[in-house]
Design a protein around this motif. Structure first.
Motif, PDB file in Angstrom:
ATOM      1  N   ARG A 224      -6.838  -6.720   5.496  1.00 63.17           N
ATOM      2  CA  ARG A 224      -7.560  -6.221   6.422  1.00 63.17           C
ATOM      3  C   ARG A 224      -7.748  -5.028   6.436  1.00 63.17           C
ATOM      4  N   LEU A 225      -8.660  -3.514   7.204  1.00 65.92           N
ATOM      5  CA  LEU A 225      -8.887  -2.971   7.827  1.00 65.92           C
ATOM      6  C   LEU A 225      -9.105  -2.882   8.940  1.00 65.92           C
TER       7      LEU A 225
ATOM      8  N   ALA B 127      -7.091   5.105   0.483  1.00 61.96           N
ATOM      9  CA  ALA B 127      -6.492   4.856   1.959  1.00 61.96           C
ATOM     10  C   ALA B 127      -5.607   3.681   1.628  1.00 61.96           C
ATOM     11  N   ILE B 128      -5.881   2.843   1.673  1.00 59.69           N
ATOM     12  CA  ILE B 128      -5.458   1.772   0.790  1.00 59.69           C
ATOM     13  C   ILE B 128      -4.008   1.223   0.159  1.00 59.69           C
ATOM     14  N   THR B 129      -4.348   2.318  -1.643  1.00 61.22           N
ATOM     15  CA  THR B 129      -3.110   2.203  -1.920  1.00 61.22           C
ATOM     16  C   THR B 129      -2.483   3.270  -2.231  1.00 61.22           C
ATOM     17  N   GLU B 130      -2.276   3.944  -1.005  1.00 56.96           N
ATOM     18  CA  GLU B 130      -2.042   5.179  -0.455  1.00 56.96           C
ATOM     19  C   GLU B 130      -1.927   6.525  -1.064  1.00 56.96           C
TER      20      GLU B 130
ATOM     21  N   THR C 196      -3.160  -4.219   5.844  1.00 57.73           N
ATOM     22  CA  THR C 196      -2.594  -5.038   5.789  1.00 57.73           C
ATOM     23  C   THR C 196      -2.844  -5.427   4.583  1.00 57.73           C
ATOM     24  N   VAL C 197      -1.910  -6.198   3.930  1.00 56.76           N
ATOM     25  CA  VAL C 197      -2.125  -6.775   1.861  1.00 56.76           C
ATOM     26  C   VAL C 197      -1.622  -8.182   2.565  1.00 56.76           C
TER      27      VAL C 197
ATOM     28  N   ASP D  15       4.540  -1.168   2.409  1.00 56.09           N
ATOM     29  CA  ASP D  15       5.639  -2.001   2.268  1.00 56.09           C
ATOM     30  C   ASP D  15       4.919  -2.154   0.284  1.00 56.09           C
ATOM     31  N   LEU D  16       6.946  -2.181  -0.104  1.00 52.26           N
ATOM     32  CA  LEU D  16       6.191  -2.595  -1.340  1.00 52.26           C
ATOM     33  C   LEU D  16       6.264  -3.834  -2.158  1.00 52.26           C
ATOM     34  N   GLU D  17       7.290  -4.598  -1.115  1.00 52.62           N
ATOM     35  CA  GLU D  17       6.295  -6.090  -2.030  1.00 52.62           C
ATOM     36  C   GLU D  17       4.556  -6.110  -1.360  1.00 52.62           C
ATOM     37  N   ALA D  18       4.047  -5.506  -0.581  1.00 55.65           N
ATOM     38  CA  ALA D  18       2.042  -5.451  -0.114  1.00 55.65           C
ATOM     39  C   ALA D  18       1.945  -5.017  -2.117  1.00 55.65           C
ATOM     40  N   LYS D  19       2.500  -3.841  -2.097  1.00 56.53           N
ATOM     41  CA  LYS D  19       2.000  -2.930  -3.087  1.00 56.53           C
ATOM     42  C   LYS D  19       2.100  -4.094  -4.229  1.00 56.53           C
TER      43      LYS D  19
END
Length: 307
Positions: free
Chosen positions: A7-8, A56-59, A69-70, A77-81
């Motif tokens: 979600r963006l 931006a999504i991948t920081e 959010t992922v 967040d590491l878990e999102a990555k």
């Protein structure tokens, strides 16, 4: 489990291009949602802001404002990555490494166990069509082979969300078909795919839904047929009893057959044409909207922002 995996919300990004130059607003309130399990196309001309959005999504960069959010988690967040696999458009490779060594290096960065690592590297080399070239140095790879090894590293961690930035770039027709088949196989296995491209036929062939980004703004989101159905520019009108050459209402094209006439008219003149035909004693046989193609939709909006 949320149906929305990515979600963006209202992403904005401005770059300072240097002294005495105005700042350039690259993303201007980008918002979209990618559903779990779908192939989502991110379509737009070069310079529209697609790669900036992906960074931006991948920081790799930080937006000035907005939320990403992922899987319901903040993208930082590491878990999102860990849910993401990323194939960049212009990667950097260590040319002294072989294809297999490069994948092992990436697997080490992911913290993959050695036993799993070797099996996964072999599996991926086979999957992307490089099984016989894994021991060759990357400097000997063609552009198409580099694209394949780039895709392989994105698949190493079996991602929930696979982000592909121009994955067909530099591939010949056979390579494009092979990469398309890999993408579709990943989708069938349940992977959610965010697929950025400026090549319209690839998007139309692969994607369940698309978002069209032009000049940092989302112009449309939906299935291809839904997007092109939003705009009807022309109508085809078929009738009898009236010579189309005698019509005063402007038409785009016209043809007189043996027993009926056919014209194309812009949407704004449709009712006037029908009224004129009826008033002249003609009989209306059909009225058919002419749908735009996805390419026409994109080019129309692109030209609007360039005026």
């Amino acid at each position: 489990m949320s149906e929305i995996l990515l979600r963006l919300r209202d992403l904005r990004k401005t770059y300072d291009e240097g002294l005495f130059k105005p700042k350039k607003e690259v993303l201007r309130g980008v918002s979209l949602e990618v559903r779990r399990g779908e192939v989502f196309g991110f379509l737009g001309p070069n310079g529209a802001g697609k790669t900036t959005t992906i960074k931006a999504i991948t920081e790799l960069i930080f937006p000035d404002s907005g939320e990403i959010t992922v899987g319901g988690l903040p993208h930082s967040d590491l878990e999102a990555k860990r849910k993401i696999g990323f194939m960049p458009e212009s990667p950097y490779f260590y040319n002294h490494l072989s294809g297999a060594e490069f994948l092992r290096f990436c697997a080490d960065l992911l913290g993959m166990e050695t036993a799993r690592e070797e099996a996964r590297v072999s599996e991926l080399l086979e999957q992307v069509g490089l099984a016989g070239r894994g021991d060759d140095k990357l400097r000997t790879y063609s552009k198409g082979m580099l694209q394949r090894i780039n895709l392989a590293q994105a698949l190493l961690n079996r991602p929930e969300l696979l982000i592909l930035d121009e994955p067909m770039s530099g591939l010949d027709p056979i390579g494009r078909r092979d990469v398309r088949d890999i993408i579709l196989a990943q989708s069938e296995a349940g992977t959610t795919i965010f697929f950025s491209s400026h090549i319209i036929p690839d998007v139309e062939t692969i994607c369940d839904r698309v978002a069209i980004l032009i000049d940092g703004v989302i112009k449309a989101v939906g299935e291809v047929r839904e997007i092109v159905a939003q705009e009807v520019d022309l109508y085809e009108v078929t009738f009898t009893g009236v010579d189309p050459e005698r019509l005063k209402t402007g038409t785009v094209a016209r043809r007189l057959g043996s027993d009926q006439a056919w014209v194309r008219v812009v949407a704004g003149h449709r009712d006037a044409l029908i009224g004129e035909v009826t008033a002249a004693g003609g009989k209306l046989l059909s009225l058919t909207p002419v749908r735009s193609t996805l390419e026409e939709f994109l080019m129309r909006h692109y030209e609007e922002v360039r005026r």
